[in-house]
Scaffold this active site. Sequence first.
Site, PDB file in Angstrom:
ATOM      1  N   GLU A  43      40.401  30.651  43.349  1.00  0.00           N
ATOM      2  CA  GLU A  43      41.087  31.925  43.563  1.00  0.00           C
ATOM      3  C   GLU A  43      41.643  32.041  44.982  1.00  0.00           C
ATOM      4  O   GLU A  43      41.105  31.473  45.939  1.00  0.00           O
ATOM      5  CB  GLU A  43      40.092  33.064  43.304  1.00  0.00           C
ATOM      6  CG  GLU A  43      40.662  34.463  43.443  1.00  0.00           C
ATOM      7  CD  GLU A  43      39.595  35.541  43.313  1.00  0.00           C
ATOM      8  OE1 GLU A  43      39.973  36.711  43.138  1.00  0.00           O
ATOM      9  OE2 GLU A  43      38.386  35.226  43.405  1.00  0.00           O
ATOM     10  N   LYS A 113      45.048  39.253  37.966  1.00  0.00           N
ATOM     11  CA  LYS A 113      43.651  39.681  37.859  1.00  0.00           C
ATOM     12  C   LYS A 113      43.580  41.164  37.512  1.00  0.00           C
ATOM     13  O   LYS A 113      44.224  41.997  38.147  1.00  0.00           O
ATOM     14  CB  LYS A 113      42.941  39.400  39.182  1.00  0.00           C
ATOM     15  CG  LYS A 113      41.443  39.672  39.196  1.00  0.00           C
ATOM     16  CD  LYS A 113      40.865  39.281  40.556  1.00  0.00           C
ATOM     17  CE  LYS A 113      39.373  39.470  40.639  1.00  0.00           C
ATOM     18  NZ  LYS A 113      38.844  39.076  41.974  1.00  0.00           N
ATOM     19  N   CYS A 147      37.666  35.379  38.598  1.00  0.00           N
ATOM     20  CA  CYS A 147      36.483  35.802  39.351  1.00  0.00           C
ATOM     21  C   CYS A 147      35.769  36.998  38.717  1.00  0.00           C
ATOM     22  O   CYS A 147      35.140  36.871  37.672  1.00  0.00           O
ATOM     23  CB  CYS A 147      36.881  36.074  40.799  1.00  0.00           C
ATOM     24  SG  CYS A 147      35.486  36.079  41.969  1.00  0.00           S
TER      25      CYS A 147
END
Length: 263
Positions: A43, A113, A147
């Site tokens: 990430e 995300k 994540c």
Amino acid sequence: MKKRISLIQLSSVLAEPDKNYARACALMERALADEPDILVLPETLNTGFFPKERLAELADKDGVRTREIFGAFARTHGVNVVAGSVANLRDGKIFNTAHVFDRQGNLVCVYDKIHGFSPSGEHEFFAAGNEVRNFSLDGIACAMVICYDIRFPEIVRTATLRGVDLFFVPAQWPLARKHHWVTLNTARAIENQMYLCAVNGTGMAGETKYGGNSVLISPWGDEIVHLGSEEEIGCGDIDLDVIAGIRSSINVFRDRQPDRYKL
């Protein structure tokens, strides 16, 4: 169908995109020695996680640099690249954006995300994505989250109900919560009966030590690859042909009763 995946556990330098892009390319070049089919990065590889004061200045603009670098690498070397994610300035907002490229260098997935990590204030600096994305690499049904997203099984299941055999999770996950990282990724692989490749960053950002421990997990929950806590490259093989047998022996998708547990 068997495929080889390289996990590139990059140590990004906070607020140094030039160094980070160069380091990512150097590690990808090194990883090619194992003849992988897919390269996977962590990430926010361009900025680290994450320089709040200069984020808009340091972010990639419309993902142009990321597409140029990783698309060209994929095309030149004939390899699929899951280019982690980058801080990405688009339409006046900053997104935490993943880009995926096939062997011809074509951009096959852009995923923003969805869940910003609120304890670090990520949601105050990054705009949230609004859609789970599925895509294909070498004919393999794939999807991904980034994540903190992995703590929300609803979005993983949303993707897998469309059909997923290989799932990716680029991250910058702290070493202090290593047990959560390994456990959550293992659970997602088992409950969705798929291979899962989770690649975490390493190094320091302020006082936070990012924990590595990147993993490649089988649909049974076995660890094919488990890296350490420092910058490292690992490689593992997956066999997609085993998935059908697993899903037929314990058919969780057939046995779901979603009308009984609507969220």
